[in-house]
Design a protein around this motif. Structure first.
Motif, PDB file in Angstrom:
ATOM      1  N   ILE A  12      -2.535  13.661  -0.851  1.00  0.00           N
ATOM      2  CA  ILE A  12      -3.667  12.659  -0.311  1.00  0.00           C
ATOM      3  C   ILE A  12      -4.957  13.123  -0.787  1.00  0.00           C
ATOM      4  CG2 ILE A  12      -4.636  11.274   1.560  1.00  0.00           C
ATOM      5  CD1 ILE A  12      -1.495  10.874   1.492  1.00  0.00           C
ATOM      6  N   LEU A  13      -5.525  12.439  -1.766  1.00  0.00           N
ATOM      7  CA  LEU A  13      -6.994  12.827  -2.122  1.00  0.00           C
ATOM      8  C   LEU A  13      -7.875  12.117  -1.092  1.00  0.00           C
ATOM      9  CD1 LEU A  13      -9.076  14.182  -3.605  1.00  0.00           C
ATOM     10  CD2 LEU A  13      -8.867  12.386  -5.500  1.00  0.00           C
ATOM     11  N   ILE A  14      -8.747  12.746  -0.439  1.00  0.00           N
ATOM     12  CA  ILE A  14      -9.864  12.355   0.449  1.00  0.00           C
ATOM     13  C   ILE A  14     -11.333  12.481  -0.100  1.00  0.00           C
ATOM     14  CG2 ILE A  14     -10.577  12.224   2.674  1.00  0.00           C
ATOM     15  CD1 ILE A  14      -8.112  13.038   3.685  1.00  0.00           C
ATOM     16  N   VAL A  15     -11.872  11.331  -0.186  1.00  0.00           N
ATOM     17  CA  VAL A  15     -13.323  11.474  -0.868  1.00  0.00           C
ATOM     18  C   VAL A  15     -14.143  10.963  -0.164  1.00  0.00           C
ATOM     19  CG1 VAL A  15     -14.542  10.946  -3.165  1.00  0.00           C
ATOM     20  CG2 VAL A  15     -12.193  11.098  -3.148  1.00  0.00           C
ATOM     21  N   ASP A  16     -15.058  11.724   0.309  1.00  0.00           N
ATOM     22  CA  ASP A  16     -16.307  11.177   1.358  1.00  0.00           C
ATOM     23  C   ASP A  16     -17.267  12.198   1.054  1.00  0.00           C
ATOM     24  OD1 ASP A  16     -17.840  10.572   3.518  1.00  0.00           O
ATOM     25  OD2 ASP A  16     -16.106   9.280   4.008  1.00  0.00           O
ATOM     26  N   PHE A  25     -10.179  11.785   8.721  1.00  0.00           N
ATOM     27  CA  PHE A  25      -8.998  11.132   8.074  1.00  0.00           C
ATOM     28  C   PHE A  25      -7.718  12.102   8.070  1.00  0.00           C
ATOM     29  CE2 PHE A  25     -12.694   8.939   5.667  1.00  0.00           C
ATOM     30  CZ  PHE A  25     -12.616   8.118   6.684  1.00  0.00           C
ATOM     31  N   ILE A  26      -7.990  13.349   7.823  1.00  0.00           N
ATOM     32  CA  ILE A  26      -6.734  14.403   7.791  1.00  0.00           C
ATOM     33  C   ILE A  26      -6.297  14.475   9.259  1.00  0.00           C
ATOM     34  CG2 ILE A  26      -6.614  16.838   7.588  1.00  0.00           C
ATOM     35  CD1 ILE A  26      -8.544  16.805   5.624  1.00  0.00           C
ATOM     36  N   ARG A  27      -6.996  14.478  10.318  1.00  0.00           N
ATOM     37  CA  ARG A  27      -6.438  14.606  11.580  1.00  0.00           C
ATOM     38  C   ARG A  27      -5.583  13.527  11.839  1.00  0.00           C
ATOM     39  NH1 ARG A  27     -10.986  15.641  15.218  1.00  0.00           N
ATOM     40  NH2 ARG A  27     -10.853  17.370  14.194  1.00  0.00           N
ATOM     41  N   GLY A  31      -1.208  14.194  12.173  1.00  0.00           N
ATOM     42  CA  GLY A  31      -0.462  14.167  13.324  1.00  0.00           C
ATOM     43  C   GLY A  31       0.695  13.670  13.243  1.00  0.00           C
ATOM     44  N   ASP A  32       1.162  12.890  12.016  1.00  0.00           N
ATOM     45  CA  ASP A  32       2.217  12.086  11.769  1.00  0.00           C
ATOM     46  C   ASP A  32       3.380  13.181  11.911  1.00  0.00           C
ATOM     47  OD1 ASP A  32       4.182  10.560  11.084  1.00  0.00           O
ATOM     48  OD2 ASP A  32       3.453  10.151   9.003  1.00  0.00           O
ATOM     49  N   LYS A  33       4.560  12.802  12.697  1.00  0.00           N
ATOM     50  CA  LYS A  33       5.445  13.836  12.725  1.00  0.00           C
ATOM     51  C   LYS A  33       6.540  13.577  11.661  1.00  0.00           C
ATOM     52  CE  LYS A  33       3.874  15.850  16.361  1.00  0.00           C
ATOM     53  NZ  LYS A  33       2.858  16.550  16.055  1.00  0.00           N
ATOM     54  N   GLU A  34       6.670  12.056  11.055  1.00  0.00           N
ATOM     55  CA  GLU A  34       7.863  11.522  10.257  1.00  0.00           C
ATOM     56  C   GLU A  34       7.477  12.013   8.852  1.00  0.00           C
ATOM     57  OE1 GLU A  34       7.912   7.509  10.971  1.00  0.00           O
ATOM     58  OE2 GLU A  34       8.148   7.914  13.288  1.00  0.00           O
ATOM     59  N   MET A  35       6.187  12.280   8.332  1.00  0.00           N
ATOM     60  CA  MET A  35       5.839  12.358   7.114  1.00  0.00           C
ATOM     61  C   MET A  35       5.109  13.706   6.678  1.00  0.00           C
ATOM     62  SD  MET A  35       5.126   8.239   5.731  1.00  0.00           S
ATOM     63  CE  MET A  35       4.843   8.736   4.132  1.00  0.00           C
ATOM     64  N   LYS A  36       5.175  14.175   5.591  1.00  0.00           N
ATOM     65  CA  LYS A  36       4.472  15.479   5.344  1.00  0.00           C
ATOM     66  C   LYS A  36       3.469  15.249   4.395  1.00  0.00           C
ATOM     67  CE  LYS A  36       5.947  19.951   3.950  1.00  0.00           C
ATOM     68  NZ  LYS A  36       7.232  20.986   3.601  1.00  0.00           N
ATOM     69  N   TYR A  37       2.291  15.675   4.420  1.00  0.00           N
ATOM     70  CA  TYR A  37       1.315  15.734   3.639  1.00  0.00           C
ATOM     71  C   TYR A  37       0.716  16.682   3.189  1.00  0.00           C
ATOM     72  CZ  TYR A  37       1.614  11.131   5.924  1.00  0.00           C
ATOM     73  OH  TYR A  37       1.904   9.854   6.529  1.00  0.00           O
ATOM     74  N   GLN A  38       0.040  16.787   2.054  1.00  0.00           N
ATOM     75  CA  GLN A  38      -0.744  17.791   1.222  1.00  0.00           C
ATOM     76  C   GLN A  38      -2.117  17.213   1.144  1.00  0.00           C
ATOM     77  OE1 GLN A  38       0.138  19.617  -2.565  1.00  0.00           O
ATOM     78  NE2 GLN A  38      -1.492  20.560  -2.582  1.00  0.00           N
ATOM     79  N   PHE A  39      -3.276  17.672   1.817  1.00  0.00           N
ATOM     80  CA  PHE A  39      -4.696  16.987   1.400  1.00  0.00           C
ATOM     81  C   PHE A  39      -5.572  17.932   0.549  1.00  0.00           C
ATOM     82  CE2 PHE A  39      -3.001  16.319   6.019  1.00  0.00           C
ATOM     83  CZ  PHE A  39      -3.177  14.915   5.947  1.00  0.00           C
ATOM     84  N   LEU A  40      -6.151  17.004  -0.338  1.00  0.00           N
ATOM     85  CA  LEU A  40      -7.082  17.392  -1.393  1.00  0.00           C
ATOM     86  C   LEU A  40      -8.399  16.828  -0.846  1.00  0.00           C
ATOM     87  CD1 LEU A  40      -4.570  16.884  -4.096  1.00  0.00           C
ATOM     88  CD2 LEU A  40      -5.490  19.169  -3.605  1.00  0.00           C
ATOM     89  N   GLU A  41      -9.456  17.634  -1.252  1.00  0.00           N
ATOM     90  CA  GLU A  41     -10.697  16.886  -0.689  1.00  0.00           C
ATOM     91  C   GLU A  41     -11.807  16.890  -1.489  1.00  0.00           C
ATOM     92  OE1 GLU A  41     -12.203  17.876   3.373  1.00  0.00           O
ATOM     93  OE2 GLU A  41     -10.525  19.278   3.540  1.00  0.00           O
ATOM     94  N   PRO A  56      -1.320  14.656 -10.094  1.00  0.00           N
ATOM     95  CA  PRO A  56      -0.743  13.600  -9.509  1.00  0.00           C
ATOM     96  C   PRO A  56      -0.975  13.308  -8.031  1.00  0.00           C
ATOM     97  CG  PRO A  56       1.063  14.886 -10.289  1.00  0.00           C
ATOM     98  CD  PRO A  56      -0.348  15.780 -10.243  1.00  0.00           C
ATOM     99  N   ILE A  57      -1.640  12.120  -7.600  1.00  0.00           N
ATOM    100  CA  ILE A  57      -1.856  11.810  -6.256  1.00  0.00           C
ATOM    101  C   ILE A  57      -1.021  10.749  -5.989  1.00  0.00           C
ATOM    102  CG2 ILE A  57      -3.830  11.215  -4.729  1.00  0.00           C
ATOM    103  CD1 ILE A  57      -4.013  14.058  -5.694  1.00  0.00           C
ATOM    104  N   ASP A  58      -0.505  10.626  -4.489  1.00  0.00           N
ATOM    105  CA  ASP A  58       0.159   9.696  -4.028  1.00  0.00           C
ATOM    106  C   ASP A  58      -0.737   8.483  -3.353  1.00  0.00           C
ATOM    107  OD1 ASP A  58       2.878  10.403  -4.381  1.00  0.00           O
ATOM    108  OD2 ASP A  58       2.424  12.369  -3.303  1.00  0.00           O
TER     109      ASP A  58
END
Length: 131
Positions: A12-16, A25-27, A31-41, A56-58
């Motif tokens: 996940i790329l977060i641009v702000d 947005f990251i928080r 907090g999702d227990k069902e999916m796994k994320y890697q955050f880029l900012e 590659p960004i999802d």
């Protein structure tokens, strides 16, 4: 039984340009227990383009108002390159012209003033799983 390590990790790329919003947005997603994320900012569209060109960004979550540009620039880049990235726009603006322009596009849209954690998480997860 599947463990968390067996799950796909979504990038996940977060641009702000406002770091507190990026943290929110990251928080919300972390907090999702069902999916796994890697955050880029990224703080700017320029920084985001560098990441998009090399990684590659999802999912792209971008603010509408960025320093010197709008998040629409990034959305257009995704569309023009036919990427399979889930596009998400957030905005704190209440300008009716801007809201009309944003609402007529093909991406998820959230107003910062009315952001609900569960709604944000559910809609992004649904799009990620469908992509």
């Amino acid at each position: 039984m599947n463990s968390m390590n067996d799950k796909k990790e979504y990038k996940i790329l977060i641009v702000d340009d406002y770091d507190l919003d990026r943290m929110i947005f990251i928080r919300f997603l972390a907090g999702d227990k069902e999916m796994k994320y890697q955050f880029l900012e990224a703080e700017s569209a320029k920084d985001a383009v560098q990441i998009l060109d090399s990684t590659p960004i999802d999912c792209l979550i971008t603010d509408y108002n960025l320093l010197g540009e709008t998040g629409l620039t990034l959305m257009d880049k995704l569309r023009n390159e036919s990427r399979k990235t889930v596009p998400v726009m957030v905005s704190g603006t209440s300008d009716e012209k801007v809201l009309k322009l944003i609402s007529n596009r093909e991406f998820l849209f959230f107003q910062k003033d009315h952001l609900d954690r569960q709604d944000f998480l559910t809609k992004i997860k649904t799009r990620l799983l469908a992509s």
